[in-house]
Design an enzyme around this catalytic site. Structure first.
Site, PDB file in Angstrom:
ATOM      1  N   ARG A 151      19.455 -21.352  96.088  1.00  0.00           N
ATOM      2  CA  ARG A 151      20.749 -21.192  96.761  1.00  0.00           C
ATOM      3  C   ARG A 151      20.873 -22.097  97.982  1.00  0.00           C
ATOM      4  NH1 ARG A 151      21.197 -17.875 100.955  1.00  0.00           N
ATOM      5  NH2 ARG A 151      23.206 -17.062 100.251  1.00  0.00           N
ATOM      6  N   GLU A 188      -6.042  -7.949  86.665  1.00  0.00           N
ATOM      7  CA  GLU A 188      -6.675  -7.653  87.942  1.00  0.00           C
ATOM      8  C   GLU A 188      -6.546  -8.809  88.940  1.00  0.00           C
ATOM      9  OE1 GLU A 188      -8.573  -5.504  90.851  1.00  0.00           O
ATOM     10  OE2 GLU A 188      -7.777  -4.845  88.918  1.00  0.00           O
ATOM     11  N   PRO A 229      -0.600 -11.011  96.351  1.00  0.00           N
ATOM     12  CA  PRO A 229      -0.504 -10.180  97.556  1.00  0.00           C
ATOM     13  C   PRO A 229      -1.267 -10.743  98.751  1.00  0.00           C
ATOM     14  CG  PRO A 229      -1.027  -8.845  95.622  1.00  0.00           C
ATOM     15  CD  PRO A 229      -1.182 -10.269  95.209  1.00  0.00           C
ATOM     16  N   ASP A 255      23.311 -17.386 107.057  1.00  0.00           N
ATOM     17  CA  ASP A 255      22.592 -16.231 106.527  1.00  0.00           C
ATOM     18  C   ASP A 255      21.687 -15.601 107.577  1.00  0.00           C
ATOM     19  OD1 ASP A 255      23.613 -16.330 103.988  1.00  0.00           O
ATOM     20  OD2 ASP A 255      22.010 -17.575 103.183  1.00  0.00           O
TER      21      ASP A 255
END
Length: 244
Positions: A154, A116, A89, A169
């Protein structure tokens, strides 16, 4: 390209790596995947890979030894030093530009943690990139690494049937992608825009460019802050802002 995943839960990768585009990419020899359980590298007789944090606190922390040994072993078997990606994160926010950068690499190695967190020495002395897929926390890094791998693979040459697909895209051009339509031309009274049925490719291209800009303006105006607008696009934005 070669992509390795270091994980405590290799079974999580079975579905995604053997389905859809990622499966086809392997069949076309565009990519090779390897999923490794880094518990196998633990020097602990019980094969423990985590321990209590120094200084106290909640949860368990992944110890450095198994991950260091696993990464070093994989490096020796690679002709090209891998880009070692820690999914967490606290990392750099993942986007299409980052996917395009990673697609140029020959070897990616994802470190997928659990519990953790990681011993900080893994972050400081082992990884080359830290990546987050959003401002939220997952149980582990497996799902995030799958998302990144799918986005990267991709983009590899020959993986998608149409080579223009990744170029058009959303985010690749800096704008969101224009709307798409297919048969029937009239479905329950909802009709396809006439311009798309006209056969006039110049007009269709202009319509798509305008719709792409409009969709970005309506849904992600923040993307326009650093986008280099041409004169026509500036006039369209001015017109829409005045209408609002």
């Amino acid at each position: 390209m070669r992509i390795d995943f270091l994980t405590l839960f290799p079974e999580m990768f079975n579905g995604i790596l053997h389905s859809s585009i990622l499966k086809k990419a392997q069949e076309k020899k565009a990519v090779e995947f390897q999923v490794i359980n880094f518990r196998d590298y633990s020097s602990n007789k019980h094969q423990n890979v985590d321990d209590y944090p120094y200084g106290g606190g909640a949860g368990m922390v992944l110890t450095p030894q198994p991950i260091f040994d696993a990464v070093e072993d994989l490096r020796t078997s690679s002709s090209t030093p891998p880009k070692v990606v820690l999914v967490c994160p606290q990392g750099e926010r993942f986007n299409q530009k980052k996917a395009e950068q990673l697609a140029k690499e020959e070897h990616l190695l994802f470190v997928c943690g659990h519990y953790e967190g990681y011993d900080e020495r893994i972050r400081e002395h082992l990884v080359t990139d830290e990546i987050s897929i959003g401002d939220f926390v997952l149980t582990g890094g497996e799902l995030a690494s799958m998302v990144i791998a799918d986005s990267v693979v991709r983009l590899l040459p020959g993986v998608l049937g149409n080579e223009d697909s990744p170029v058009l895209d959303s985010y690749s051009s800096g704008l969101l992608e224009h709307p798409h339509y297919t048969r029937p031309a009239d479905f329950r009274g909802y009709k396809v825009p006439d311009v798309l049925l006209s056969g006039n490719h110049k007009k269709i291209a202009e319509w798509r460019e305008e719709e792409s800009l409009k969709r970005t303006y309506q849904r992600r105006p923040d993307l326009l802050e650093n986008y280099l607008l041409n004169e026509k696009q500036k006039e369209l934005l001015k017109k829409w802002r005045n209408e609002n």
